[in-house]
Every structure is written in structure tokens, then in C-alpha cells.
Write an enzyme that holds these catalytic residues in place. Structure first.
Site, PDB file in Angstrom:
ATOM      1  N   ASP A 258      49.270  32.939  42.309  1.00  0.00           N
ATOM      2  CA  ASP A 258      48.130  33.904  43.121  1.00  0.00           C
ATOM      3  C   ASP A 258      48.032  33.084  44.593  1.00  0.00           C
ATOM      4  O   ASP A 258      48.144  31.498  44.454  1.00  0.00           O
ATOM      5  CB  ASP A 258      47.058  34.154  42.118  1.00  0.00           C
ATOM      6  CG  ASP A 258      46.097  35.345  42.820  1.00  0.00           C
ATOM      7  OD1 ASP A 258      46.051  35.229  44.009  1.00  0.00           O
ATOM      8  OD2 ASP A 258      45.096  36.168  42.126  1.00  0.00           O
TER       9      ASP A 258
ATOM     10  N   ASP B  15      47.397  37.369  47.580  1.00  0.00           N
ATOM     11  CA  ASP B  15      45.362  37.916  48.031  1.00  0.00           C
ATOM     12  C   ASP B  15      45.203  38.587  49.307  1.00  0.00           C
ATOM     13  O   ASP B  15      45.353  37.715  50.321  1.00  0.00           O
ATOM     14  CB  ASP B  15      44.817  36.772  47.617  1.00  0.00           C
ATOM     15  CG  ASP B  15      42.883  37.153  47.479  1.00  0.00           C
ATOM     16  OD1 ASP B  15      42.706  37.724  46.358  1.00  0.00           O
ATOM     17  OD2 ASP B  15      42.592  37.159  48.127  1.00  0.00           O
TER      18      ASP B  15
ATOM     19  N   GLU C  71      48.255  42.295  47.651  1.00  0.00           N
ATOM     20  CA  GLU C  71      47.339  42.339  47.207  1.00  0.00           C
ATOM     21  C   GLU C  71      46.851  43.595  48.269  1.00  0.00           C
ATOM     22  O   GLU C  71      46.737  43.113  49.049  1.00  0.00           O
ATOM     23  CB  GLU C  71      46.331  42.060  47.149  1.00  0.00           C
ATOM     24  CG  GLU C  71      45.293  42.766  46.072  1.00  0.00           C
ATOM     25  CD  GLU C  71      43.586  42.172  46.755  1.00  0.00           C
ATOM     26  OE1 GLU C  71      42.827  42.402  45.706  1.00  0.00           O
ATOM     27  OE2 GLU C  71      43.201  40.696  46.709  1.00  0.00           O
TER      28      GLU C  71
ATOM     29  N   HIS D  87      41.251  41.898  37.430  1.00  0.00           N
ATOM     30  CA  HIS D  87      39.766  41.278  37.034  1.00  0.00           C
ATOM     31  C   HIS D  87      38.896  41.652  38.239  1.00  0.00           C
ATOM     32  O   HIS D  87      37.697  40.652  37.878  1.00  0.00           O
ATOM     33  CB  HIS D  87      40.234  39.187  37.816  1.00  0.00           C
ATOM     34  CG  HIS D  87      40.800  39.011  38.850  1.00  0.00           C
ATOM     35  ND1 HIS D  87      41.784  39.821  39.385  1.00  0.00           N
ATOM     36  CD2 HIS D  87      40.199  38.494  40.633  1.00  0.00           C
ATOM     37  CE1 HIS D  87      42.828  39.206  40.231  1.00  0.00           C
ATOM     38  NE2 HIS D  87      41.076  38.432  40.878  1.00  0.00           N
ATOM     39  N   ASP D  88      39.290  42.263  39.318  1.00  0.00           N
ATOM     40  CA  ASP D  88      37.935  42.869  40.275  1.00  0.00           C
ATOM     41  C   ASP D  88      38.041  43.857  39.790  1.00  0.00           C
ATOM     42  O   ASP D  88      36.162  44.304  40.182  1.00  0.00           O
ATOM     43  CB  ASP D  88      38.579  43.230  41.280  1.00  0.00           C
ATOM     44  CG  ASP D  88      39.219  41.201  42.076  1.00  0.00           C
ATOM     45  OD1 ASP D  88      37.891  40.934  41.619  1.00  0.00           O
ATOM     46  OD2 ASP D  88      40.302  41.052  42.682  1.00  0.00           O
TER      47      ASP D  88
HETATM   48  C1  NOJ Z   1      40.524  39.399  45.927  1.00  0.00           C
HETATM   49  C2  NOJ Z   1      40.834  38.800  44.694  1.00  0.00           C
HETATM   50  O1  NOJ Z   1      41.093  39.867  43.604  1.00  0.00           O
HETATM   51  C3  NOJ Z   1      38.991  38.757  44.233  1.00  0.00           C
HETATM   52  O2  NOJ Z   1      39.006  37.933  43.370  1.00  0.00           O
HETATM   53  C4  NOJ Z   1      38.550  37.905  45.174  1.00  0.00           C
HETATM   54  O3  NOJ Z   1      37.306  37.699  45.149  1.00  0.00           O
HETATM   55  C5  NOJ Z   1      38.901  37.903  46.978  1.00  0.00           C
HETATM   56  N1  NOJ Z   1      40.278  38.261  46.756  1.00  0.00           N
HETATM   57  C6  NOJ Z   1      38.830  36.982  47.797  1.00  0.00           C
HETATM   58  O4  NOJ Z   1      39.352  36.300  47.636  1.00  0.00           O
END
Ligand code: NOJ
Length: 534
Positions: free
Chosen positions: A100, A202, A265, A326-327
């Protein structure tokens, strides 16, 4: 399977959130040693690659997405040796490792930012985005932070604001600056040289912001239940045209190596998402297609989304699908346990690389986090809207022992373990042919054995109501997939053609081998894979 396709096109990716996967050091927090210890499980499950969320040096304001040293591993996650050991053990099992990479922002404790904020004249000042106050003394413009509040933080000492798309502890880098580009591209090489097979980048669509700092316009569709960030349309802070130059630079680094890949992402509508494949092979290999996570669970909407996406892919672009991360809320909670099984069939029979989120394969659901145990800064900043991500990040349930085998019984895990871990765990489910885990394993094994499912063509079959159907085909082998996204029984009887074949896999075991000649009755919450003879 056809060699025409690369590992990341044929394969299945599994996301590991390392804090929560397996605790190898016995401190209640997962780590790299723990991931290595569970590689046999991942090999047994049949996945081809793991994407591991960040394990860099970090003050952990955003649990590792605030990086203070891009080349160093946080001691909580292990040592350099643990990392090298993980890579070599994964590769021995033909499991690739995807890192990541967090290039949009650093931690405020990163030495670059410490220098940058030290004075206006510091050579690294413009490695970050600094701006003077507006004439009224307030922030330079109306830009908002994704995690709540304004996106500009006042620095008393140097009397300017800096921009942070996420927490104020996560200042955004200035990717227009050649020195920043060089350092970050070298960081990519550092990890590629150490053997990582790919990068998940990311928030790639955030990496360039408007250089005129224009105000974002209001979102006319904003409602109070939505995140405050969504009250504006982020047209000047995300998806800027120049971001594609940055993506091309990053792609250039990957192309210095063999068969490495990059996932970007992004939460963008299809027509914007597909632009990140780039022109002439200069984009990301896979802009992460997160649509199934954020859209309503509705057969007609999903059918339209698949068709629109398939139709929008530029020539040579490889599709991909994701159901959880995970979000976002856990799949089994979002769609319910019955539909989570149907979703598994969908994910593993669609055309395009699937990404599974750890624990979804055993049906892990959202875990209620008591207020005094909340960890996620988003929940702390914007409480009560259900934005907090802790419920989706709880410890993996390995077995029925205390703490579900994630960490020692006498240690408190960093987030609570789900109450139902005694029944809902890898060990118990691996012994139950009807479990979610057994379903995932059968689906993965079928996809690995049948190129039609992994890389074959996709053709929609028109069906009404809650049914979703399509045919996958490769080299004369054909499979019909029929999914009931509702809870009531339906009849699949399309006008366009009479299908013949036999059921080879379903959400329920009792349909295996059933012959199909024409119409098919599909129970509520049922999904079927039919091997076609005509
Ligand atoms: C996306 C990530 O998936 C998330 O977990 C993170 O908080 C934000 N980007 C900031 O890096």
C-alpha cells in the site's frame, strides 16, 4: 490457464489489514510475522496475491496512512527481516505481495514536513501546499477535509495555512514539485527492488489540486445524513487533469520492472474512473472499481453498472471488482448474510480481477464498538453518522479459543473480537461444507480451474426483477450465472434463448448436478453457476 494473461489479470487479490489479521508478537495488534504465519491458510483458500495495508513508520494518527518514513517498517508491525521473510515465504507459495503506497500525504512528523513548516524560507517549504490567509484572515478557500472540518490548518509560527485532504496530521505533498516526484518515485523503486509485486496507490485521484485554489462548488444533492465533506463537489481538489501526468510517471517506474502492477484507489463514476487506465499504457493497471461497495444492492442497478463499466473500458483495459475494504461497512452487514453468499458468487464469476477483504470469506459482520473503545479518527471527528471504520477492522476470527486465535487469550486486542467468534471462525467453517468459507473456497477453486470464469468473455442475459444473469465463455466452455438478489423465489426463463446444462456450484449445496433445460427456479438469496452444453 492461458498464458496470454498476467498474474494480476488471472488472479484473485486478498486484502490484509495487518493490524487485524494475525498477531505474531503477542501484543494485541496484528503484524507482518502474523501474516507470514497465515500464508498456508491463504494458499489453501486459493488466492494469488495479498495487498497489505500500510506497515510503515507512522505515529498512527490514521493507523498507518500517515507515514513518517516511507522506507521504514513500524516496530509494531515487525522488522526488515520479518518483511523479507514474508516476501520470500509468500513467493514460495506463489502468492504475490502488493504494497500500500501512500503518496498523496505524509505524516506531520515526516522529516520533510518538519523542515517544511520550520520557516517560509526552508528549501522544502513548497514540498507541501502552503497558502496565505484569505483577506479576512481565514483559510485561503472553502476546501474541506474528508475527515471533517476545513482542509486548511493554520501554522502560527510561519503565519500560513497548509492543506490536508484528510487529518491535519496528514499534510498533502506538492506533487508538482520535481524534488517530491523524484523522492517518491525512488521510494517506489526501493520497494520494487525488495520484491514487492505491485502497489496499491492510496487516493490517487487526490494527488493534484487546482493551482489557482478555486473554491469548490456546493453539492445540490447534499443531505444531513451525508458526510459534511460531501456538502461540496470536490472538483478543484480531486481528479484534476494534471494528475494523469503524475500517474504516467509512476507507471514509468513500474515499467522498469517485469510484470509489476499498480492499482489506483478511487471513488469516481465510471466515465471518470476509466480515464485512469491512461492513454498508450501510461495509466494504472487497475483503477480500483469500488462501485459495488457504494451502490444499493439492487439487481437492476447492478446489471446496469456492470454493462456500463464493460462498455466504458478502453481497448486493452482489464476490469476489476471489489465488494469490501477497510474503509466501508462489512459486506455481510450491508447486504445481509443470505445476500453475502450471492455476492460471493457475483464477485468470483464476474469478468475482472476480484479483490476480497479479509474476513468477508467467513462472513464477518460489523462489530459494535463501545464508545470508550473507538479508535478511528474519522468517527472521533464526525461521530454518529456511521462513518467510523472500526466495525470493519476487528480481529480476524481464526478459531473458537478466546480472542478467536488472533492474539493470546490474556491480551486485549486493539479492537474487540466479534461476539459470535466461537461459531464463526476459519477452523469451524473449514469443517462445514455449507459454510461461507467453503462456498468461497469452491468458487475460488472453480475460477482457478476454468479460464472461462477468470478471463472469458462476459455477456449479459436480460432478466427482470431481482434476478441478475450473465454468461462467461472461453474456448468453447460456457457458464451461465443466475443470481437472485432478492429474498423471494424467482423463475429464470429468458425469452432470448433456451439454456441447457447442469448446475455445478451454488450458494446451497442441494442444487449441485441439477439439469437445466429452459426455465430455472431460483430461491430467495440463491445464486447458481450452470455449466452450459448449449
Ligand atoms: C484511503 C485509505 O484507504 C484510508 O484508510 C485512509 O484513511 C485514507 N486514504 C487517507 O490515507
Amino acid at each position: 490457464m492461458s498464458n496470454k494473461y498476467l498474474w494480476w489479470q488471472r488472479g484473485i487479490i486478498y486484502q490484509v489489514y495487518p493490524r487485524s489479521f494475525m498477531d505474531g508478537y503477542g501484543d494485541g495488534i496484528g503484524d507482518l510475522r502474523g501474516v507470514a504465519a497465515r500464508l498456508d491458510y491463504l494458499q489453501w483458500l486459493g488466492v494469488d496475491a495479498i495487498w497489505i495495508s500500510p506497515f510503515y513508520q507512522s505515529p498512527m494518527a490514521d493507523f498507518g496512512y500517515d507515514v513518517s518514513d516511507y522506507k521504514g517498517i513500524h516496530p509494531m508491525f515487525g522488522t526488515d527481516e520479518d518483511f523479507d521473510d514474508l516476501i520470500s515465504k509468500a513467493h514460495e507459495r506463489e502468492i504475490r505481495v502488493i504494497l500500500d503506497f501512500v503518496p498523496n500525504h505524509t505524516s506531520e512528523e515526516h522529516p520533510w514536513f518538519v523542515e517544511s513548516r520550520s520557516s517560509r524560507g526552508n528549501p522544502k517549504r513548497d514540498w507541501y501546499l502552503w497558502a496565505d490567509p484569505a483577506p479576512d484572515g481565514g483559510p485561503p478557500n472553502n476546501w474541506l477535509s474528508v475527515f471533517g472540518g476545513g482542509a486548511w490548518e493554520w501554522d502560527e509560527a510561519t503565519e500560513q495555512y497548509y492543506y490536508h485532504a484528510y487529518l491535519k496530521e496528514q499534510p498533502d505533498l506538492n506533487w508538482r514539485k520535481p524534488e517530491v516526484q523524484k523522492e517518491m518515485l525512488d521510494t517506489m523503486r526501493f520497494w520494487l527492488d525488495r520484491g514487492v509485486d505491485g502497489l496499491r496507490v492510496d487516493v490517487i485521484w487526490h494527488m493534484i489540486k487546482d493551482d489557482q485554489l478555486r473554491d469548490n462548488p456546493p453539492n445540490p444533492d447534499h443531505e444531513p445524513s451525508m458526510s459534511p465533506f460531501e456538502s461540496l463537489l470536490p472538483v478543484y481538489t480531486t481528479d484534476r487533469p494534471e494528475v494523469h501526468d503524475v500517474v504516467a510517471m509512476m507507471r514509468g517506474v513500474l515499467d522498469e520492472y517485469d510484470e509489476r502492477m499498480m492499482i489506483g484507489e478511487m471513488y469516481l463514476p465510471t466515465e471518470r474512473l476509466v480515464t485512469y487506465y491512461g492513454k498508450n499504457g501510461e495509466g494504472v493497471h487497475m483503477p480500483h472499481n469500488l462501485q459495488l461497495i457504494v451502490m444499493p444492492w439492487d439487481a437492476r442497478r447492478i446489471a446496469a453498472t456492470i454493462d456500463t463499466y464493460e462498455g466504458a473500458l478502453p481497448p486493452g483495459a482489464w476490469p476489476n471488482w471489489v465488494l469490501g475494504n477497510h474503509d466501508k461497512p462489512r459486506l455481510a452487514t450491508r447486504v445481509g448474510p443470505g445476500q453475502a453468499r450471492v455476492a460471493a458468487v457475483l464477485l468470483l464469476t464476474l469478468r475482472g480481477t476480484p479483490t476480497l477483504y479479509y474476513g468477508d470469506e467467513i462472513g464477518m459482520h460489523a462489530v459494535d464498538i463501545p464508545p470508550d473503545k473507538v479508535q478511528d479518527p474519522w468517527e472521533k471527528n464526525v461521530p454518529g453518522l456511521g462513518l467510523g471504520r472500526d466495525p470493519s477492522r476487528t480481529p480476524m476470527q481464526w478459531d473458537g479459543t478466546p480472542n478467536a486465535g488472533f492474539c493470546p487469550a490474556d491480551v486485549e486486542p486493539w479492537l474487540p473480537v466479534a461476539d459470535d467468534y466461537e461459531e464463526n471462525n476459519v477452523q469451524a467453517e473449514s469443517e462445514d461444507p455449507e459454510s461461507m468459507l467453503s462456498l468461497y473456497r469452491r468458487l475460488i477453486s472453480l475460477r482457478r480451474d476454468e479460464p472461462a470464469l477468470a478471463v472469458g468473455s462476459y455477456a449479459p442475459v436480460v432478466t427482470p426483477g431481482d434476478l441478475l444473469a450473465y454468461v462467461r465463455e472461453n474456448d468453447g466452455r460456457k457458464f451461465l450465472i443466475v443470481l437472485n438478489l432478492g429474498h423471494e423465489a424467482q423463475t429464470f426463463d429468458p425469452d432470448e434463448r433456451v439454456f441447457r446444462g447442469r448446475v455445478i456450484l451454488g450458494t446451497h449445496l442441494d442444487r449441485d448436478g441439477e439439469a437445466l433445460a429452459g426455465a430455472l427456479s431460483v430461491r430467495g438469496d440463491e445464486g447458481l453457476v450452470v455449466e452450459l452444453t448449449s
